[in-house]
Design a protein around this motif. Sequence first.
Motif, PDB file in Angstrom:
ATOM      1  N   LYS A 170       0.842  -1.202   0.000  1.00 32.52           N
ATOM      2  CA  LYS A 170       0.000   0.000   0.000  1.00 32.52           C
ATOM      3  C   LYS A 170       0.885   1.262   0.000  1.00 32.52           C
ATOM      4  CE  LYS A 170      -3.927   1.904   2.447  1.00 32.52           C
ATOM      5  NZ  LYS A 170      -4.546   2.022   3.745  1.00 32.52           N
ATOM      6  N   GLU A 171       1.911   1.200   0.843  1.00 30.51           N
ATOM      7  CA  GLU A 171       2.865   2.327   0.942  1.00 30.51           C
ATOM      8  C   GLU A 171       3.539   2.582  -0.420  1.00 30.51           C
ATOM      9  OE1 GLU A 171       3.752   3.848   3.981  1.00 30.51           O
ATOM     10  OE2 GLU A 171       5.550   4.945   3.406  1.00 30.51           O
ATOM     11  N   ARG A 172       3.980   1.483  -1.034  1.00 30.00           N
ATOM     12  CA  ARG A 172       4.623   1.593  -2.352  1.00 30.00           C
ATOM     13  C   ARG A 172       3.658   2.228  -3.357  1.00 30.00           C
ATOM     14  NH1 ARG A 172       4.742   0.049  -7.231  1.00 30.00           N
ATOM     15  NH2 ARG A 172       2.794  -1.082  -6.961  1.00 30.00           N
ATOM     16  N   LYS A 173       2.409   1.724  -3.352  1.00 31.99           N
ATOM     17  CA  LYS A 173       1.418   2.187  -4.327  1.00 31.99           C
ATOM     18  C   LYS A 173       1.112   3.683  -4.147  1.00 31.99           C
ATOM     19  CE  LYS A 173      -3.200   0.930  -5.926  1.00 31.99           C
ATOM     20  NZ  LYS A 173      -4.381   0.115  -5.616  1.00 31.99           N
ATOM     21  N   GLU A 174       0.958   4.081  -2.891  1.00 33.10           N
ATOM     22  CA  GLU A 174       0.627   5.493  -2.612  1.00 33.10           C
ATOM     23  C   GLU A 174       1.757   6.423  -3.064  1.00 33.10           C
ATOM     24  OE1 GLU A 174      -0.187   5.760   1.547  1.00 33.10           O
ATOM     25  OE2 GLU A 174      -2.177   4.855   1.348  1.00 33.10           O
ATOM     26  N   ASN A 175       2.987   6.036  -2.720  1.00 35.18           N
ATOM     27  CA  ASN A 175       4.121   6.884  -3.100  1.00 35.18           C
ATOM     28  C   ASN A 175       4.320   6.919  -4.616  1.00 35.18           C
ATOM     29  OD1 ASN A 175       5.583   8.178  -0.815  1.00 35.18           O
ATOM     30  ND2 ASN A 175       5.441   6.097  -0.021  1.00 35.18           N
ATOM     31  N   ARG A 176       4.133   5.761  -5.231  1.00 33.33           N
ATOM     32  CA  ARG A 176       4.284   5.692  -6.681  1.00 33.33           C
ATOM     33  C   ARG A 176       3.232   6.588  -7.364  1.00 33.33           C
ATOM     34  NH1 ARG A 176       7.640   4.022 -10.990  1.00 33.33           N
ATOM     35  NH2 ARG A 176       6.332   4.775 -12.659  1.00 33.33           N
ATOM     36  N   LYS A 177       2.013   6.559  -6.817  1.00 29.05           N
ATOM     37  CA  LYS A 177       0.944   7.386  -7.384  1.00 29.05           C
ATOM     38  C   LYS A 177       1.309   8.867  -7.280  1.00 29.05           C
ATOM     39  CE  LYS A 177      -4.107   7.910  -7.100  1.00 29.05           C
ATOM     40  NZ  LYS A 177      -4.364   9.175  -6.453  1.00 29.05           N
ATOM     41  N   LYS A 178       1.838   9.243  -6.101  1.00 26.33           N
ATOM     42  CA  LYS A 178       2.224  10.654  -5.914  1.00 26.33           C
ATOM     43  C   LYS A 178       3.376  11.034  -6.843  1.00 26.33           C
ATOM     44  CE  LYS A 178       2.469  10.970  -1.222  1.00 26.33           C
ATOM     45  NZ  LYS A 178       2.557  11.622   0.078  1.00 26.33           N
ATOM     46  N   LEU A 179       4.300  10.102  -7.018  1.00 30.33           N
ATOM     47  CA  LEU A 179       5.423  10.374  -7.930  1.00 30.33           C
ATOM     48  C   LEU A 179       4.914  10.561  -9.365  1.00 30.33           C
ATOM     49  CD1 LEU A 179       8.182   7.867  -6.723  1.00 30.33           C
ATOM     50  CD2 LEU A 179       8.345  10.358  -6.724  1.00 30.33           C
ATOM     51  N   ASP A 180       3.993   9.677  -9.754  1.00 25.16           N
ATOM     52  CA  ASP A 180       3.439   9.781 -11.117  1.00 25.16           C
ATOM     53  C   ASP A 180       2.724  11.120 -11.306  1.00 25.16           C
ATOM     54  OD1 ASP A 180       4.406   7.348 -11.873  1.00 25.16           O
ATOM     55  OD2 ASP A 180       2.541   6.257 -11.523  1.00 25.16           O
ATOM     56  N   GLU A 181       1.979  11.510 -10.296  1.00 17.70           N
ATOM     57  CA  GLU A 181       1.245  12.782 -10.397  1.00 17.70           C
ATOM     58  C   GLU A 181       2.214  13.962 -10.514  1.00 17.70           C
ATOM     59  OE1 GLU A 181      -2.745  11.387  -7.908  1.00 17.70           O
ATOM     60  OE2 GLU A 181      -1.261  12.698  -6.943  1.00 17.70           O
ATOM     61  N   LEU A 182       3.286  13.879  -9.715  1.00 20.59           N
ATOM     62  CA  LEU A 182       4.270  14.961  -9.769  1.00 20.59           C
ATOM     63  C   LEU A 182       4.962  15.006 -11.140  1.00 20.59           C
ATOM     64  CD1 LEU A 182       5.908  17.234  -8.514  1.00 20.59           C
ATOM     65  CD2 LEU A 182       7.359  15.531  -7.405  1.00 20.59           C
ATOM     66  N   CYS A 183       5.308  13.829 -11.634  1.00 17.35           N
ATOM     67  CA  CYS A 183       5.959  13.794 -12.956  1.00 17.35           C
ATOM     68  C   CYS A 183       5.007  14.306 -14.038  1.00 17.35           C
ATOM     69  CB  CYS A 183       6.433  12.380 -13.280  1.00 17.35           C
ATOM     70  SG  CYS A 183       7.891  11.920 -12.322  1.00 17.35           S
ATOM     71  N   ASP A 184       3.725  13.954 -13.920  1.00 17.77           N
ATOM     72  CA  ASP A 184       2.742  14.462 -14.885  1.00 17.77           C
ATOM     73  C   ASP A 184       2.693  15.991 -14.847  1.00 17.77           C
ATOM     74  OD1 ASP A 184       2.117  11.935 -15.672  1.00 17.77           O
ATOM     75  OD2 ASP A 184       0.251  11.784 -14.503  1.00 17.77           O
ATOM     76  N   ARG A 185       2.758  16.511 -13.612  1.00 16.95           N
ATOM     77  CA  ARG A 185       2.732  17.979 -13.462  1.00 16.95           C
ATOM     78  C   ARG A 185       3.956  18.606 -14.130  1.00 16.95           C
ATOM     79  NH1 ARG A 185       3.983  21.386  -8.103  1.00 16.95           N
ATOM     80  NH2 ARG A 185       4.100  23.388  -9.156  1.00 16.95           N
TER      81      ARG A 185
END
Lengths: 288, 129
Positions: free
Chosen positions: A206-221
């Motif tokens: 869950k921790e991995r998934k949450e951080n990965r999601k935030k990283l993806d969002e930041l990279c998209d930004r």
Amino acid sequence: MPIKKILYVTEFEELWFDALQALMDLKQAGLNHVIFLHVIDRKEVAMQRGVGYLKSEEVKLKEIANVRFIDWAETLFEEGMEVGAHIVVGNQVPKIVSIAEDEDVDLIVMGHQKKGRIQELYHGSEIMEVIREVSKPVMVYKFLQESGNVNDKPFKRPMLAMDWSPSSMNAVSFLLSIKDIVEKVQVVHVIHHKRLETLKPVEVQKERKENRKKLDELCDRLQSEGIDAEPHLYVGNIIEQLEKAARERKASIIIGGSTGEEPLKKRILGSVPRELSEKSGFPTLFVS
Amino acid sequence: MNKKILIVDDDPDIITYTTTVLEENDYKPVIAKNGEEGMNLIKSENPDLIILDVLMPKQSGIKIYRELKTADSYKNIPVIIQSGIAKRTFLRSQEALTEFGGENVPEPDAYLEKPVEPDELIDSIKKLI
């Protein structure tokens, strides 16, 4: 956060004009004013038994610095840059802090050279004092790499060390302000291994998934703002993993927030910026 | 009444030296220790002549000179550049700034490279005011 004015601090040991020229890519990001600073250590001219204050030594050291700065300034002036210089006697940290604030610079650039153990401790603490005391971004520029090569494009492939703190989000703003000279940014978050020790396998995922999601969002930004960005998630000792990531991803500099998750910068400086600024083989730039 | 001369220089030794030379020749020196202070004093003191250094904190003499020579109120005040920066560099930097879209500015009335002899300075002043 435009980078129009930089304070270039040199002891004439680790940072010379070639390192400054390598920063001229920042002109594309708005740089038009360079302030040179050389602090003559009080100990070099201080009172000694039977001698007193070495005024002639102070004059000599100031003249040497002046001759060097005039030569550097002439090159920059001819390129249409605005240039200023300070040659002062005193303690390094308070002088850097007061001149950075007085000149209202957008970035402080300092050098760092691996020295003996005692000098390393002393010099490292000076860098950290500056990062702690000023509200400006501080770059520790390791121009000459351990391999013997020079790092003459420090902003080409930055690695963003992201811990989701407010100061690391300010580091994102800094990156955006120099986007015209960034080729690609590697966005790295490290999950501390000790944090995982207490979690169940499903919670780890869950921790991995949450951080990965935030990283993806930041990279998209970042992508939407015009910077090519790539997310990476590492696990382990934070300092070791950031250093490893920088090596693996061929980073040209490590950029991050200076305060970690601690809000009281004056009192508690994040251990990551401290360790990386002192020990990393890569240039570092920390934003408060 | 003594002519008022503004010295804009960050080097305390140069300020002392130049002030002494001016006072010995019956001029009234006014001192600014950096570019920003210099601009403020130009506006408040309305000097008869300005002796301007180039490499200074806050604001360089190159920028101040450009501001002076492009402002109707100040462009007729004579300026002597007194600096360690070579005249060739000063002129090239002004050319570069003009190329970046700035106004064309005239050459300084006199350009003295440091160190400057007292006679050299006084002769230059006498030619201008």
